[in-house]
Motif scaffolding. Structure first.
Motif, PDB file in Angstrom:
ATOM      1  N   PRO A  44      -2.855   7.924   0.015  1.00  0.00           N
ATOM      2  CA  PRO A  44      -3.924   8.855   0.391  1.00  0.00           C
ATOM      3  C   PRO A  44      -3.669  10.303  -0.034  1.00  0.00           C
ATOM      4  O   PRO A  44      -4.574  11.113  -0.030  1.00  0.00           O
ATOM      5  CB  PRO A  44      -3.980   8.739   1.912  1.00  0.00           C
ATOM      6  N   GLY A  45      -2.453  10.627  -0.413  1.00  0.00           N
ATOM      7  CA  GLY A  45      -2.131  11.986  -0.841  1.00  0.00           C
ATOM      8  C   GLY A  45      -1.119  12.625   0.092  1.00  0.00           C
ATOM      9  O   GLY A  45      -0.970  12.213   1.247  1.00  0.00           O
ATOM     10  N   ALA A  82       0.857  -1.191   0.000  1.00  0.00           N
ATOM     11  CA  ALA A  82       0.000   0.000   0.000  1.00  0.00           C
ATOM     12  C   ALA A  82       0.894   1.242   0.000  1.00  0.00           C
ATOM     13  O   ALA A  82       1.618   1.485   0.966  1.00  0.00           O
ATOM     14  CB  ALA A  82      -0.911  -0.006   1.226  1.00  0.00           C
ATOM     15  N   PRO A  83       0.867   2.040  -1.067  1.00  0.00           N
ATOM     16  CA  PRO A  83       1.695   3.244  -1.132  1.00  0.00           C
ATOM     17  C   PRO A  83       1.330   4.250  -0.047  1.00  0.00           C
ATOM     18  O   PRO A  83       0.175   4.335   0.365  1.00  0.00           O
ATOM     19  CB  PRO A  83       1.388   3.824  -2.513  1.00  0.00           C
ATOM     20  N   LEU A  84       2.311   5.003   0.412  1.00  0.00           N
ATOM     21  CA  LEU A  84       2.101   6.038   1.418  1.00  0.00           C
ATOM     22  C   LEU A  84       2.124   7.413   0.762  1.00  0.00           C
ATOM     23  O   LEU A  84       2.692   7.601  -0.316  1.00  0.00           O
ATOM     24  CB  LEU A  84       3.190   5.966   2.486  1.00  0.00           C
ATOM     25  N   LEU A  85       1.514   8.376   1.431  1.00  0.00           N
ATOM     26  CA  LEU A  85       1.468   9.779   1.006  1.00  0.00           C
ATOM     27  C   LEU A  85       1.071   9.908  -0.457  1.00  0.00           C
ATOM     28  O   LEU A  85       0.031   9.426  -0.858  1.00  0.00           O
ATOM     29  CB  LEU A  85       2.788  10.472   1.327  1.00  0.00           C
ATOM     30  N   ASP A  86       1.898  10.576  -1.267  1.00  0.00           N
ATOM     31  CA  ASP A  86       1.525  10.838  -2.664  1.00  0.00           C
ATOM     32  C   ASP A  86       2.186   9.860  -3.630  1.00  0.00           C
ATOM     33  O   ASP A  86       2.393  10.164  -4.789  1.00  0.00           O
ATOM     34  CB  ASP A  86       1.866  12.274  -3.034  1.00  0.00           C
ATOM     35  N   ARG A  87       2.501   8.661  -3.167  1.00  0.00           N
ATOM     36  CA  ARG A  87       3.126   7.663  -4.019  1.00  0.00           C
ATOM     37  C   ARG A  87       2.053   6.911  -4.830  1.00  0.00           C
ATOM     38  O   ARG A  87       0.942   6.702  -4.372  1.00  0.00           O
ATOM     39  CB  ARG A  87       3.921   6.640  -3.212  1.00  0.00           C
ATOM     40  N   LYS A 128      -2.910  20.101   5.440  1.00  0.00           N
ATOM     41  CA  LYS A 128      -4.123  19.537   4.838  1.00  0.00           C
ATOM     42  C   LYS A 128      -3.739  18.522   3.770  1.00  0.00           C
ATOM     43  O   LYS A 128      -2.760  18.698   3.052  1.00  0.00           O
ATOM     44  CB  LYS A 128      -4.980  20.640   4.223  1.00  0.00           C
ATOM     45  N   ARG A 129      -4.521  17.473   3.673  1.00  0.00           N
ATOM     46  CA  ARG A 129      -4.253  16.400   2.713  1.00  0.00           C
ATOM     47  C   ARG A 129      -4.605  16.865   1.302  1.00  0.00           C
ATOM     48  O   ARG A 129      -5.677  17.407   1.067  1.00  0.00           O
ATOM     49  CB  ARG A 129      -5.076  15.182   3.097  1.00  0.00           C
ATOM     50  N   VAL A 130      -3.694  16.634   0.359  1.00  0.00           N
ATOM     51  CA  VAL A 130      -3.902  16.941  -1.050  1.00  0.00           C
ATOM     52  C   VAL A 130      -4.001  15.614  -1.791  1.00  0.00           C
ATOM     53  O   VAL A 130      -3.034  14.851  -1.836  1.00  0.00           O
ATOM     54  CB  VAL A 130      -2.740  17.782  -1.623  1.00  0.00           C
ATOM     55  N   ALA A 131      -5.171  15.325  -2.337  1.00  0.00           N
ATOM     56  CA  ALA A 131      -5.403  14.049  -3.013  1.00  0.00           C
ATOM     57  C   ALA A 131      -4.567  13.925  -4.284  1.00  0.00           C
ATOM     58  O   ALA A 131      -4.224  14.928  -4.922  1.00  0.00           O
ATOM     59  CB  ALA A 131      -6.882  13.908  -3.354  1.00  0.00           C
ATOM     60  N   CYS A 132      -4.261  12.702  -4.660  1.00  0.00           N
ATOM     61  CA  CYS A 132      -3.508  12.434  -5.884  1.00  0.00           C
ATOM     62  C   CYS A 132      -4.403  12.662  -7.097  1.00  0.00           C
ATOM     63  O   CYS A 132      -5.622  12.544  -7.013  1.00  0.00           O
ATOM     64  CB  CYS A 132      -2.998  10.999  -5.881  1.00  0.00           C
ATOM     65  N   GLY A 133      -3.788  12.947  -8.233  1.00  0.00           N
ATOM     66  CA  GLY A 133      -4.531  13.236  -9.455  1.00  0.00           C
ATOM     67  C   GLY A 133      -4.956  12.006 -10.234  1.00  0.00           C
ATOM     68  O   GLY A 133      -5.633  12.122 -11.249  1.00  0.00           O
ATOM     69  N   VAL A 134      -4.525  10.833  -9.810  1.00  0.00           N
ATOM     70  CA  VAL A 134      -4.890   9.586 -10.503  1.00  0.00           C
ATOM     71  C   VAL A 134      -5.517   8.622  -9.503  1.00  0.00           C
ATOM     72  O   VAL A 134      -5.404   8.805  -8.298  1.00  0.00           O
ATOM     73  CB  VAL A 134      -3.662   8.932 -11.176  1.00  0.00           C
TER      74      VAL A 134
END
Length: 104
Positions: free
Chosen positions: A53-54, A12-17, A61-67
């Motif tokens: 999760p971004g 499970a990728p972390l942050l913006d991975r 604040k959490r920034v969601a990934c674009g994909v």
């Protein structure tokens, strides 16, 4: 220290991975001729398997990934962190390293 994963679903990728798998180029031409492995180039196209999760902005604040999982994307020829599970190879990229999303 080497860790062997039994399944890619355990990752499970972390942050913006973003976890992607490169789409393999066709080894056969439209007319039915088979190409040698050395003549088949690696494509810059990949399928997104999992997304973190971004990332966090400067205010926390959490920034969601674009994909999202299932998307087809254009990735750089080089870069990313390689991940090998069994005989399959995958790559982890940061969301901002992905060049484009392919809409069909």
């Amino acid at each position: 220290m080497s860790t062997t994963l039994k399944s890619i679903k355990a990752l499970a990728p972390l942050l913006d991975r973003v976890l992607v798998q490169r789409i393999k180029a066709e080894s056969k031409t439209a007319s039915g001729l088979f190409l040698t492995e050395s003549s088949v180039k690696e494509l810059n196209e990949a399928k997104v398997l999992a997304v973190g999760p971004g990332g966090l902005d400067k205010d926390g604040k959490r920034v969601a990934c674009g994909v999202k999982a299932g998307d087809r994307v254009l990735i750089p020829q080089y870069g990313g962190s390689p991940v090998k599970v069994g005989d399959e190879e995958y790559s982890l990229f940061r969301d901002h390293d992905i060049l484009a999303k392919i809409n069909e």
